[in-house]
Design an enzyme around this catalytic site. Sequence first.
Site, PDB file in Angstrom:
ATOM      1  N   GLU A  98       0.799  -1.227   0.000  1.00 39.89           N
ATOM      2  CA  GLU A  98       0.000   0.000   0.000  1.00 39.89           C
ATOM      3  C   GLU A  98       0.834   1.280   0.000  1.00 39.89           C
ATOM      4  O   GLU A  98       0.426   2.282  -0.562  1.00 39.89           O
ATOM      5  CB  GLU A  98      -0.990   0.002   1.158  1.00 39.89           C
ATOM      6  CG  GLU A  98      -0.383  -0.010   2.534  1.00 39.89           C
ATOM      7  CD  GLU A  98      -1.476   0.084   3.602  1.00 39.89           C
ATOM      8  OE1 GLU A  98      -1.869   1.210   3.916  1.00 39.89           O
ATOM      9  OE2 GLU A  98      -1.945  -0.953   4.093  1.00 39.89           O
TER      10      GLU A  98
ATOM     11  N   SER B 270      -8.219   5.328   8.063  1.00 38.29           N
ATOM     12  CA  SER B 270      -8.775   4.931   9.355  1.00 38.29           C
ATOM     13  C   SER B 270      -7.745   5.245  10.435  1.00 38.29           C
ATOM     14  O   SER B 270      -8.055   5.785  11.480  1.00 38.29           O
ATOM     15  CB  SER B 270      -9.072   3.434   9.366  1.00 38.29           C
ATOM     16  OG  SER B 270      -9.886   3.099   8.275  1.00 38.29           O
TER      17      SER B 270
ATOM     18  N   SER C 128      -0.505   6.927   8.517  1.00 34.66           N
ATOM     19  CA  SER C 128       0.888   6.574   8.259  1.00 34.66           C
ATOM     20  C   SER C 128       1.643   7.813   7.857  1.00 34.66           C
ATOM     21  O   SER C 128       1.121   8.638   7.108  1.00 34.66           O
ATOM     22  CB  SER C 128       0.997   5.546   7.127  1.00 34.66           C
ATOM     23  OG  SER C 128       1.055   4.239   7.658  1.00 34.66           O
TER      24      SER C 128
ATOM     25  N   ARG D 143       8.919   4.720   6.095  1.00 26.91           N
ATOM     26  CA  ARG D 143       7.773   4.995   6.945  1.00 26.91           C
ATOM     27  C   ARG D 143       8.319   5.461   8.278  1.00 26.91           C
ATOM     28  O   ARG D 143       9.037   4.736   8.960  1.00 26.91           O
ATOM     29  CB  ARG D 143       6.938   3.729   7.119  1.00 26.91           C
ATOM     30  CG  ARG D 143       5.696   3.938   7.948  1.00 26.91           C
ATOM     31  CD  ARG D 143       4.872   2.651   7.957  1.00 26.91           C
ATOM     32  NE  ARG D 143       3.661   2.815   8.724  1.00 26.91           N
ATOM     33  CZ  ARG D 143       3.610   2.784  10.049  1.00 26.91           C
ATOM     34  NH1 ARG D 143       4.704   2.618  10.736  1.00 26.91           N
ATOM     35  NH2 ARG D 143       2.460   2.937  10.677  1.00 26.91           N
TER      36      ARG D 143
END
Lengths: 420, 778
Positions: free
Chosen positions: A188, A242, A245, A257
């Site tokens: 993703e 939701s 990140s 990340r």
Amino acid sequence: MAQNGPVGPSEDGGPQEPAARRRISSSEGPTASTGAPRERLNSVPRARPRLDSLRRNRPPFPWFGLDIGGTLVKLVYFEPRDITAEEEQEEVESLKNIRKYLTSNVAYGQTGIRDVHLELKDLTMCGRKGSLHFIRFPTQDMSVFLQMARDKQFSSLHTFLCATGGGAYKFEEDFLNVGGLELWKLDELDCLIKGVLFIDSVGFNGQSQCFSLETPKDPEKCQKIPYNLENPYPLLLVNIGSGVSILAVYSKDDYKRVTGTSLGGGTFFGLCCLLTGCSTFEEALEMASLGDSTKVDKLVRDIYGGDYDRFGLPGYAVASSFGNMMSKEKRDAVSKEDLARATLITITNNIGSIARMCAVNENISRVVFVGNFLRVNTVSMKLLAYALEYWSKGQLKAFFLEHEGYFGAVGALLELLTTT
Amino acid sequence: MHSLAVTSGRPQRPTSWFPTREKATRKQDNAIAGEECDCTCRGQRGNTGGSLTKLAYYSTVQHKVAKVKSFDHTGKDADHELLYEISEQEEITARLHFIKFENTYIETCLDFIKDHLVNTETKVIKATGGGAYKFKDLIEKKLGLNVDKEDEITCLIKGCNFVLKNIPHEAFVYVKHGDPEFRFQTTHPNIFPYLLVNIGSGVSVIKVETEDKFERIGGSSIGGGTFWGLGALLTKTKRFDELLQLAARGQHTNVDMLVKDIYGGAYQILGLTGNLIASSFGKSATADKEFSKEDMAKSLLHMISNDIGQLACLYAKQHNLSQVYFGGFFIRGHPVTMHTITYSINFFSKGEVQALFLRHEGYLGAIGAFLKGAEQDNPNLYSWGENYAGSSGLMSTSPDIFPMQRSRSGTFDMLEMDRLERQVVNLPLLYDPSSYIPDSVDLTEDAMAREYWLSCFEEALEGVAKRAVASQPDAKDATDRAQKFQQKYWNKLQTLRHQPFAYGSLTVRSLLDTREHCLNEFNFPDPYSKVKQKENDIALRYYQSVINSLDSLAWEEKQFALVKGLLAGNVFDWGAKAVSEVLESDQEFGFEAAKQKLQARPWLVDSYSKWIERLKGPPHKCALIFVDNSGIDIILGIFPFVRELLSRGTEVILACNSGPALNDVTFNESLIVIERIAAMDSIIQSALQDDRLTLVQTGTSSPCLDLSRLDKGLAMLVKERNTDLVIIEGMGRAIHTNYYATFQCESLKLAVIKNSWLAERLGGKLFSVVFKYETPPL
């Protein structure tokens, strides 16, 4: 969809957040600067033979990109508008049906919606001219979607779907068993970045995709200022689905990340449902736009009578989110709208604060906020723009993108188009 | 969160002991420091009040202290049968009291303060936090003092610095499933820089760089008020502690959206396990179902704790700090929040940042406000130590098992700090002060040893009480006080059985010190004064003959006899049960009999050969000797040894306790003893005259020895003299403490194990000998 707060402490052994920089894999496979073999290598679909034989230059239609998040499924669909008569004749019935169904409706079933205003027209992809459509529906209605795919005989196309988001893993078997569809699972975060860069590069039907907000505090004067993301590196990409990140992007295929938080769009909507009894995100936002959070939150001035000069805190700053709700009288005096507003402000400020800390720690000054939390959510966008600038004393700037939450799905579509 | 502050004092008497006292008390008497917070106390059923006020006040405590005075030996007193005169005198010491009580009792409390308040010139109370506003009028009316509001965070930091510096086991790590669940940190001499995260209604992140330099580097509005406010809305539960109890029973996975809810399992590429929370309250958005109060409270607790932990880690990283102290009413001793915060910190920092909590966290604001009132005092003139007799301990984490203790602590909790009119510092000879831990065994961790020692102290209690009565034959109330002492110490031991962590790490030292504090509390300053007097007197009579006999030996024999004498002397220890029984029953038990008791070589720990080889080399420049018992130990064991060192050309510093503990020789006693020895021994006399032999005090009154808290004067002298040998004698100082201590110079630790359990544990028998000679690590 993006996520990650730590596991509840009742569980054993929290995982470590990998901070190693990742390199986006080229379509040939992983280039793993981190060395770990990529999941998707192992999931090369069995539909390969058809693909290989048919795609001399491009994959066969239909062209979809799917992003299955925790709350929403995002689907992008490329509608070719340059279909030749010969092609049309050859086009199998089911393919035609799908195209017609998707492009002639703006709503699908009870909950599916096509964001018509986001449609990208006259787009050339892989040598074909057409329109890119943006469709979403709640993840909990996945079974309805699969049923529809079955009814429309999607599987007769012997195709497979490029999908990203957690649902690509969670629903893989359902796709196969119910819809007869194979998923090509994609990471993703890779898809997100590819999608952002691609969509920004094609613009928004002649307008700019990326913008900042000037004078966000003043509703009269606040306006969008176009921004060119052409050479944006390094940038901090904050994806608010939701959960949240946060990625530090150093070049088009080099990112890491940084962290994430579980206080995201799902938290806002979830808390609003519990506090106000609302049932849709739009409803929650509508209430929030009407409420007054200062009745719910305890402000610095509520404690100190004004500014807390010793530490440079303005009186209007929130000292304690929901702090006034410790008192029964004040609990009795607030409206649902006030509560919705306070929830929105709390979540938004927190994301802004974490993003700001990350930007400082990573030494990055441009922060791009994306994700469906920001859809029709000007309150949060203005607040993020304002807070980032105020608390960084002008060192940081917030940017937003018109296509908010669709970048993962676009990234998945791009994978389909670039795969040999 | 708010705080308010008050200070009072008892009537003062001028005294010559503390030159700075008069000045100090005048100011402090007028500082009343206290703190009021929004926190409901725990364990109170059916009580809707619940806010707590913290109050700090200063008092002077009148104590009996034992004094020794040499008789005038030049006159007719010369043939007095006793060596010196013992008297008990009144002494006034300074003490800080910190009390925590429910706001409901504020009037009663203010009445108490008023009764004890000193007439003074300045009429100001230092107060901080919301309570400063809330109770301003009441305080001003009741006490006739002006309330002077102090900045909350400044007070907090001042208080934090104070406890970190003065209470060795102040900070701890919380390990929910650990045994023990509290892991105390040894406070290092340099506490700066550190990060303090105060979680009140909101969150403040403060970086503290020095005593006076600190900065609020950030914060968050999501804090205790959010948990409480949002929790009250979601669960209709009004009280903070009830919310925590709900949370402790809940399942957050019913409300939160986990990674596995989205992925079906783990997000392997990022290495995020399936149990990670992807979206707090994420499930409550997608279903029309009802959620239990417990589950929502748990989810909320995780959300807030995780968020604060993440923030704290981001700030710690930005400022390159690894120690983060957490405080505020959200934390305040609640195991549930300590656990979730610790978990979050470990997760987000990957173990690089340590979440630390404070035993006296609830008092920080009050302490700080108090210290603001005493600001003009020079803090370098004295130090403070926790009084175990007057302080209630850290509460139990098992409310179901000890509801009584819990509710009592919640209602009325106190901390007392005694002021020592000296500054204490590290022994400069410690090899690595930052890793020095005085105690050899941590009884909080070693359950078997804890069981043994607690029973051992219980069994010895009656004897100690008897000894205390005997030490004051003229006092009519002695029996009564001894009973009270016995009860108090017994209760402390029972508390420690259930909550070994109540006063920091439980050690033999803390058990001994607690006993001394309890004895002092009931005006038994020195139960062994008469025993010591008699022992010193008897031993002095043998000094000359012991010296004569040593001098007749060849060099090598003499060295061994000296060491044996040291060890035999060390047998005379009233602190050891086995020995006190012998001494009680056999009045004739003497030096020679003690030598017979000693284990023959090879000893349990035996580096004698290495020592004797060393003695064949060049003399040491200066030896520092920490002495142990009175009588035969110091007079027939230590002094002949000192004499030999002096003869070799080694200077000697003899370090004795400042105050009494068991039959350990005190500094004042040693002054008399040395005077008498000097009269018999020219070597000792000339060494005293030339300053080659110096007596100093350690600054403590403990049978054990903490080398990180020694009198500054001693530390300076040790440096000045280029001390190159440290000798530590006795079980308390060389076994229970310092057995593993390493030094920058040579060291000699010697003791006779006068406890069969301990001897067995070390692999030996009763009266086994430890002779540990070490050279500094390379």
